[in-house]
Design an enzyme around this catalytic site. Structure first.
Site, PDB file in Angstrom:
ATOM      1  N   PRO B  85       0.784  -1.249   0.000  1.00  0.00           N
ATOM      2  CA  PRO B  85       0.000   0.000   0.000  1.00  0.00           C
ATOM      3  C   PRO B  85       0.813   1.296   0.000  1.00  0.00           C
ATOM      4  CG  PRO B  85      -0.787  -1.502   1.703  1.00  0.00           C
ATOM      5  CD  PRO B  85       0.486  -2.071   1.189  1.00  0.00           C
ATOM      6  N   THR B 114       2.999   1.835  -5.660  1.00  0.00           N
ATOM      7  CA  THR B 114       3.150   3.254  -5.992  1.00  0.00           C
ATOM      8  C   THR B 114       3.565   3.992  -4.722  1.00  0.00           C
ATOM      9  OG1 THR B 114       1.533   3.111  -7.754  1.00  0.00           O
ATOM     10  CG2 THR B 114       2.007   5.301  -6.903  1.00  0.00           C
ATOM     11  N   LYS B 189       4.756   7.720 -13.639  1.00  0.00           N
ATOM     12  CA  LYS B 189       3.368   7.441 -13.265  1.00  0.00           C
ATOM     13  C   LYS B 189       2.754   8.632 -12.532  1.00  0.00           C
ATOM     14  CE  LYS B 189       0.109   4.743 -10.656  1.00  0.00           C
ATOM     15  NZ  LYS B 189      -0.242   3.592  -9.828  1.00  0.00           N
TER      16      LYS B 189
END
Lengths: 314, 314, 314, 314
Positions: B85, B114, B189
């Site tokens: 997470p 991420t 991203k």
């Protein structure tokens, strides 16, 4: 093939009919845009009468008849085009300066100026009261598009009036779209430019962030354009210099969509938003960012110069 | 044809070599994304070992060996995938909980989480100090993309490491892009999602404004998509319901890109912006708008629900 | 009168007790702030030991003992003050560089640095685990306030620790406030500075708007200060030059609250907001405006220079 | 004492002269504000004539003569007050509906409506052309202030006209300020309310952040009010319930400064900003935040309800 031949004949017919419906055309406002737009008309239409407060500007339209007054320009025309800086001037010209009174009954006013849709709707009503017809027909594509006759033209008003003038509008533009009742052309343009004003900053922020964080500009450009950040500002324009050919960023942000015009359009978007009571939070912030650019010397640059502003001195 | 046959052989060869380089694979973090990603790997790779703090979650991956500890998962693997997470958990897992110590020398860590690029770069350095290899490989495409193996995977780190794992990444994703040195996959991203977060609001504002001002939604949609406001949010997604098929807006904004994830990504963008000292004015405002949505009950909706928030009650 | 004499005696007693509780004090970080703060302590406390990575800086504190290592500074002190640039350095100093290990049991760490409250709370816990005591005690008032010993000091941690050190804190500050449990001093400072960062822009926008619209600056200043727009930025500071005496705006925005510090504080506010999941829309926009100022050359100016930025060139 | 007696005599004299200058007064627009303002006038002035499109509203002013037409209201008055919702209505009333034509030469129009200063300046010029006098005199303080005759009244126009009417304005307001030439009263009010609109959100963000981060609301309130975040919104109003007595936040944000009025005033600020070409980035964002509140059901709440909106459901 037969079908497409038929289509071709139909198109020619429509153009011919339109040409006849507009055998005498007036054009008021021979500015950066108007000079090119009127010139395209003058090449294909029997009689084009032009007027500008600068007689010299008016004389720049080859093959057109230069009028010495608004009244002369309006009298005996089938269609009257306007290309003026703002709504106050459009209204003043049509109402206070008597152009509506001077126009023949049933003639068609085509206002290509970008103005408040609310004002445009008021003029539509006044036109009807004077037995005239009125279309809002703002254009996109800038001086380059006007010169190349590749403008996008978004039109609001009665559909039959649109149909009658569509072929003539194609003399000046590549894409001519009917958007709905009076004001709709303006609303469509304003809504589109609101999104553009926002996404150009979005792309500038994303590219600046990635590049400052160490990415190769072209790699990032490619990632974005094949992903969910893709937009016209990134895949057709590029605010970052030297990634894409033929864009203002390569030429120190000269030409293109001037920031002073950007704030004019965003101000119209906000006025419309206030009138409709809708929130436009990013649009309002974007508007202010462009205003801060003007305060800091970027007023005559292209919209993409926001990238340079965010990036700062090297 | 001969050339494309050759190309095919080369691809197969690379895949085979990659498969051998990754004959034993570990996967830590079997959440909504991880379960699908690990399942795709388990279909094609000899030995896939999985771990999650929920043993039940770990057991959801068919054909995989469920480990009872992080240490067991890390021992004797060629490649270790992570799908966790946030950066604190990734760092805690690799450093404090001993995964780096348990991994065989020269093995490759592929972190698909991420997280903050700065943290990822730190982990890259720690991996090097432990004779390990490390790639940041965040993914785009959501649960749907993970299930369909159509994710976009953006990778940062050493190019040779990328080349060695690329075919394996293609088991999970449709588009696998090398973005540069350590952290670059994450930066790409983050920069992309920053733009998306902005343009989705931009399109929502423009469409809401136009519709409230009286335009037909489809007409406006078409004008924007053939003009300068066009972007992924407008031509592929549509925050306005019932214009476009198969998008969350048609289903009361269920599924898609959850607003809680949006604010996570925008917070990372702002952290990166602060670290690089770059301004992201619209990104920051967009971030706050999504936070205000969460405060007002939209946390579990798709990103496009911002349209509904701006539009207000009918 | 008797009552106030009693009060005086009580105050003196508390100060004396505090002085004894802090008969040997360490001070780490002799920067722009630390040099003045440590000097005030050195005037009143028996033994003050100071350390800075620049020995020259450390020597600037008259009457203090300059230490050659962190360990030496920490050993045998009753209280250790820190005045460091950010949370990473504070943590590194206390934890990795062994200061917590070197401190005597039960000694008190007073961290006057402005850092992330989350990091501060973690340090509070680590201090407890090492049988130490910890207070977050960020200060307001800038270099001028540090020099004049008129700082505002906001303190978080255990109330008894606060009570024991309060008189010593008054050697450096005019207003010393207990805000609550660990982290509360930092949260109070951050929340206050968030509001200041916003209202300074608010006053700048309002004044700039009014003046550009034709109002006399002093008339507008007076209207605002007797009305609902009144705030510290308007009634004590004035971003508009030559309305108010002794403010940075009169001196081309030199001195005062440096914009690089402003963005540091606003970044902490946003980090805290993200951690608490609260929206701070104007704070985020304000943060970005100050960042845009830095990109455009205003980094070393006072916060009030945002007025000049908005106003633009004359 | 002699001096203050003299001062008293002078004041009485001025009031008497003003009363004579305004022995017959008209008042158009008997709404929430107008009913109280006209009532105060009716108590002290010989003849007050009132008009509203709702005769019932007009009849609410005790001691006033209810007129049946605008013309009747305007004829034979010395001073005509207006209290109308917006500039279009003010202009329509004065110009199109013939009030300027009906007024006696040299009579004074006092427009207490909050409208675009540009429109007000235009009306000032039209008044001059019609041998009339015109003051813009917007008020602050809301319905409560109107009822208690404690309004703040900001006046623009000729100083001599201001001096002649000032004592009469004091019948309705506690603070009566001359701000400069025509439009200045409006500009001052708009600039002030712009700052208020911003700082109310600033205080709400700071308080919400601090409280969510664990601070006691009253402690934080006190810190802010003795520090640089202090402003009218924090020291006199408090958007957080139950910290301060007698404010709308204690009563679920009923009463006070309605958000629909807030957006009206902020829209005027933005219009003025666009006309003057000044950026108002936080003002524009604040404006949008209040609009988003309206979209989400807060339209009839007090301005301080922005705190509740940011805070979200409990």
């Amino acid at each position: 093939m037969f079908k497409s031949a038929l289509k071709l004949i139909q198109c020619s017919l429509e153009t011919e009919l339109a040409r006849r419906n507009a055998s005498t055309v007036g054009f008021i406002g021979i500015g950066n845009m108007g000079t090119h737009m009127a010139s395209h008309l003058a090449k294909k239409i029997d009689k084009v009468k032009v007027f500008d407060i600068s007689a010299e500007a008016a004389r720049s339209v080859k093959g057109a008849h230069v009028c010495s007054s608004l009244e002369e320009t309006a009298s005996n025309v089938d269609v009257l085009f306007l290309s003026l800086p703002n709504g106050d001037i459009v209204k003043d010209t049509l109402v206070n300066k008597g152009v509506m009174k001077a126009l023949p009954k049933k003639s068609l006013i085509v206002d290509t100026s970008t103005i408040d849709p609310k004002v445009s709707k008021e003029l539509f009503r006044l036109a009807e009261e004077n037995s005239l017809r009125f279309l809002d027909s703002p254009v996109s594509g800038g001086v380059t598009g006007a010169e190349a006759a590749t403008l996008a033209i978004m039109v609001g008003g009665n559909k039959t009036d649109f149909d009658s003038i569509k072929p003539i509008l194609h003399y000046m533009g590549a894409r001519v779209v009917y958007c709905g009742s009076s004001g709709s052309g303006l609303i469509a343009k304003i809504a589109n430019n609101l999104i553009l004003g926002i996404s150009m900053i979005g792309v500038s922020e994303g590219m600046n962030l990635g590049i400052k964080a160490g990415l190769d500009p072209k790699v990032l450009h490619d990632v974005i354009n094949s992903s969910t950040g893709r937009c016209w500002s990134s895949d057709t324009y590029s605010p970052v210099p030297n990634i894409f050919p033929n864009v203002p960023s390569n030429n120190d942000y000269k030409g293109g969509y001037n920031i002073k015009l950007v704030v004019k359009d965003l101000a119209l978007a906000e006025t419309t938003a206030v009138n409709c009571e809708v929130p436009v939070p990013l649009g309002a912030t974007a508007h202010q960012i462009y205003r801060a650019l003007i305060s800091n010397g970027y007023g005559d640059k292209d919209i993409a110069a926001v990238y340079k502003f965010l990036k700062g001195a090297d």
